[in-house]
Design a protein around this motif. Structure first.
Motif, PDB file in Angstrom:
ATOM      1  N   HIS A 129      44.654  45.864  43.787  1.00 38.14           N
ATOM      2  CA  HIS A 129      45.935  45.279  43.389  1.00 38.14           C
ATOM      3  C   HIS A 129      46.030  45.381  41.870  1.00 38.14           C
ATOM      4  O   HIS A 129      45.225  44.755  41.154  1.00 38.14           O
ATOM      5  N   VAL A 130      46.978  46.160  41.395  1.00 35.56           N
ATOM      6  CA  VAL A 130      47.051  46.523  39.976  1.00 35.56           C
ATOM      7  C   VAL A 130      48.345  45.994  39.372  1.00 35.56           C
ATOM      8  O   VAL A 130      49.442  46.251  39.895  1.00 35.56           O
ATOM      9  N   PHE A 131      48.230  45.287  38.272  1.00 32.43           N
ATOM     10  CA  PHE A 131      49.391  44.848  37.501  1.00 32.43           C
ATOM     11  C   PHE A 131      49.614  45.849  36.378  1.00 32.43           C
ATOM     12  O   PHE A 131      48.803  45.975  35.465  1.00 32.43           O
ATOM     13  N   LEU A 132      50.722  46.600  36.481  1.00 29.44           N
ATOM     14  CA  LEU A 132      51.082  47.576  35.449  1.00 29.44           C
ATOM     15  C   LEU A 132      52.022  46.896  34.455  1.00 29.44           C
ATOM     16  O   LEU A 132      53.212  46.727  34.722  1.00 29.44           O
ATOM     17  N   LEU A 177      50.305  31.344  29.634  1.00 26.15           N
ATOM     18  CA  LEU A 177      49.016  31.572  30.280  1.00 26.15           C
ATOM     19  C   LEU A 177      49.022  31.019  31.701  1.00 26.15           C
ATOM     20  O   LEU A 177      48.588  31.699  32.643  1.00 26.15           O
ATOM     21  N   ASP A 178      49.542  29.820  31.893  1.00 28.01           N
ATOM     22  CA  ASP A 178      49.575  29.242  33.233  1.00 28.01           C
ATOM     23  C   ASP A 178      50.423  30.086  34.180  1.00 28.01           C
ATOM     24  O   ASP A 178      50.061  30.286  35.347  1.00 28.01           O
ATOM     25  N   GLY A 179      51.547  30.586  33.684  1.00 25.84           N
ATOM     26  CA  GLY A 179      52.408  31.421  34.519  1.00 25.84           C
ATOM     27  C   GLY A 179      51.746  32.726  34.900  1.00 25.84           C
ATOM     28  O   GLY A 179      51.866  33.187  36.051  1.00 25.84           O
ATOM     29  N   MET A 184      49.011  36.256  38.865  1.00 28.66           N
ATOM     30  CA  MET A 184      47.881  37.112  39.228  1.00 28.66           C
ATOM     31  C   MET A 184      47.156  36.596  40.467  1.00 28.66           C
ATOM     32  O   MET A 184      46.739  37.382  41.330  1.00 28.66           O
ATOM     33  N   ARG A 185      47.026  35.296  40.566  1.00 31.29           N
ATOM     34  CA  ARG A 185      46.349  34.734  41.740  1.00 31.29           C
ATOM     35  C   ARG A 185      47.187  34.927  42.998  1.00 31.29           C
ATOM     36  O   ARG A 185      46.671  35.283  44.060  1.00 31.29           O
ATOM     37  N   MET A 186      48.504  34.681  42.894  1.00 26.89           N
ATOM     38  CA  MET A 186      49.379  34.823  44.060  1.00 26.89           C
ATOM     39  C   MET A 186      49.388  36.243  44.599  1.00 26.89           C
ATOM     40  O   MET A 186      49.455  36.457  45.808  1.00 26.89           O
ATOM     41  N   ARG A 187      49.310  37.223  43.710  1.00 26.88           N
ATOM     42  CA  ARG A 187      49.391  38.623  44.121  1.00 26.88           C
ATOM     43  C   ARG A 187      48.024  39.276  44.268  1.00 26.88           C
ATOM     44  O   ARG A 187      47.932  40.467  44.518  1.00 26.88           O
ATOM     45  N   ASP A 207      44.953  37.027  28.023  1.00 25.88           N
ATOM     46  CA  ASP A 207      44.169  35.796  28.114  1.00 25.88           C
ATOM     47  C   ASP A 207      43.907  35.423  29.573  1.00 25.88           C
ATOM     48  O   ASP A 207      42.824  34.930  29.915  1.00 25.88           O
ATOM     49  N   ALA A 208      44.900  35.661  30.446  1.00 25.12           N
ATOM     50  CA  ALA A 208      44.709  35.371  31.866  1.00 25.12           C
ATOM     51  C   ALA A 208      43.633  36.273  32.464  1.00 25.12           C
ATOM     52  O   ALA A 208      42.798  35.825  33.258  1.00 25.12           O
ATOM     53  N   ALA A 209      43.656  37.546  32.097  1.00 24.74           N
ATOM     54  CA  ALA A 209      42.631  38.469  32.581  1.00 24.74           C
ATOM     55  C   ALA A 209      41.245  38.015  32.131  1.00 24.74           C
ATOM     56  O   ALA A 209      40.274  38.072  32.903  1.00 24.74           O
ATOM     57  N   HIS A 210      41.145  37.550  30.888  1.00 23.90           N
ATOM     58  CA  HIS A 210      39.864  37.043  30.374  1.00 23.90           C
ATOM     59  C   HIS A 210      39.415  35.834  31.200  1.00 23.90           C
ATOM     60  O   HIS A 210      38.251  35.749  31.607  1.00 23.90           O
ATOM     61  N   ARG A 211      40.350  34.934  31.446  1.00 27.26           N
ATOM     62  CA  ARG A 211      40.022  33.713  32.188  1.00 27.26           C
ATOM     63  C   ARG A 211      39.544  34.050  33.608  1.00 27.26           C
ATOM     64  O   ARG A 211      38.631  33.404  34.136  1.00 27.26           O
ATOM     65  N   LEU A 212      40.160  35.054  34.226  1.00 28.19           N
ATOM     66  CA  LEU A 212      39.829  35.412  35.606  1.00 28.19           C
ATOM     67  C   LEU A 212      38.723  36.451  35.703  1.00 28.19           C
ATOM     68  O   LEU A 212      38.299  36.806  36.811  1.00 28.19           O
TER      69      LEU A 212
END
Length: 248
Positions: A129-132, A177-179, A184-187, A207-212
């Motif tokens: 699952h890729v976010f472009l 960041l929360d959004g 990312m989690r939902m998808r 930052d979200a990618a770092h967190r996850l």
């Protein structure tokens, strides 16, 4: 008398336009025309290209432009190169308002590549699952990797069919960041492809990618000829006011 041309694109360009209007400086704000509903600006606005270097140089001459500010996206290399050449031809001072690129922090899982084609090639063979997060003008190379489930995010709905099946989000930043974590989690995102745009407005996804703990394929900025470059609206305003040399 100063008459400035602001080549807009980044969020800071709107902040600059507001400062220029507040200072009472004569200026024109130019959009490239790729966004169908651009944000309103407090300056007279034109939309569309100039017709290359010669067209931009002609516009500068015909409209009495004394200063050009390149506040386009760091990946809008063509207009930036055109501005450098047109300003050299017309003897017009040029400054670039360019936010600093992001830098890798401890714990970041980045794969740094030189262009979009290399980014597509860097994706795994196993379906993911890729976010472009790269804009609609640059997605074609990923049509060669149809095994992935892609999520795209555009300011405007796509007008033409996409080169692959994708989940399209239509939304205008800045994003939190929360959004980004929720999206990312939902998808089920497990890979991110991003351009190194820099700045704060688009950083939340990094930052979200770092967190996850997600891998990020980070596309480096294009190389441009040397030019005067600053990172803040205040520095551009100083340059327009001719009060003190930059860096003094």
């Amino acid at each position: 008398m100063t008459r400035a041309l602001v080549l807009g694109g980044i969020a800071d360009a709107s902040l600059l336009a507001a400062e220029i209007a507040r200072a009472g400086i004569d200026a024109v704000y130019s959009y490239g025309g790729r966004t169908r509903a651009p944000a309103d600006q407090p300056l007279p606005t034109r939309i569309g290209g100039f017709g290359g270097v010669s067209g931009l140089a002609d516009y500068i001459r015909r409209n009495g432009i004394t200063h050009v500010i390149d506040a386009t996206h760091p990946f809008a290399a063509e207009i930036s190169r055109n501005a450098i050449e047109a300003c050299a031809k017309t003897g017009t001072p040029l400054i670039a308002l360019e936010r600093a690129p992001w830098t890798r922090a401890p714990g970041d899982n980045w794969i740094e590549v030189g262009d979009v084609a290399a980014a597509a090639a860097a994706l795994p063979e196993t379906p993911a699952h890729v976010f472009l997060a790269i804009g609609r003008q640059h997605i074609a190379p990923f049509g060669a990797r149809p095994q992935h489930a892609y999520t795209l995010r555009f300011v405007d709905p796509p007008e033409a069919p996409l080169p692959f099946a994708a989940d399209v989000i239509v939304s205008r930043g800045p994003f939190t960041l929360d959004g980004e974590l929720e999206m990312m989690r939902m998808r089920g995102i497990n890979w991110i492809v991003a351009r190194n745009s820099g700045g704060d407005g688009a950083r939340a996804k990094i930052d979200a990618a770092h967190r996850l703990g997600l891998p990020v394929i980070m596309i480096s900025r294009p190389t441009l000829p040397e030019r005067l470059r600053v990172e803040s609206v205040a520095e551009v305003m100083q340059w327009l006011g001719h009060r003190t040399p930059l860096g003094a």
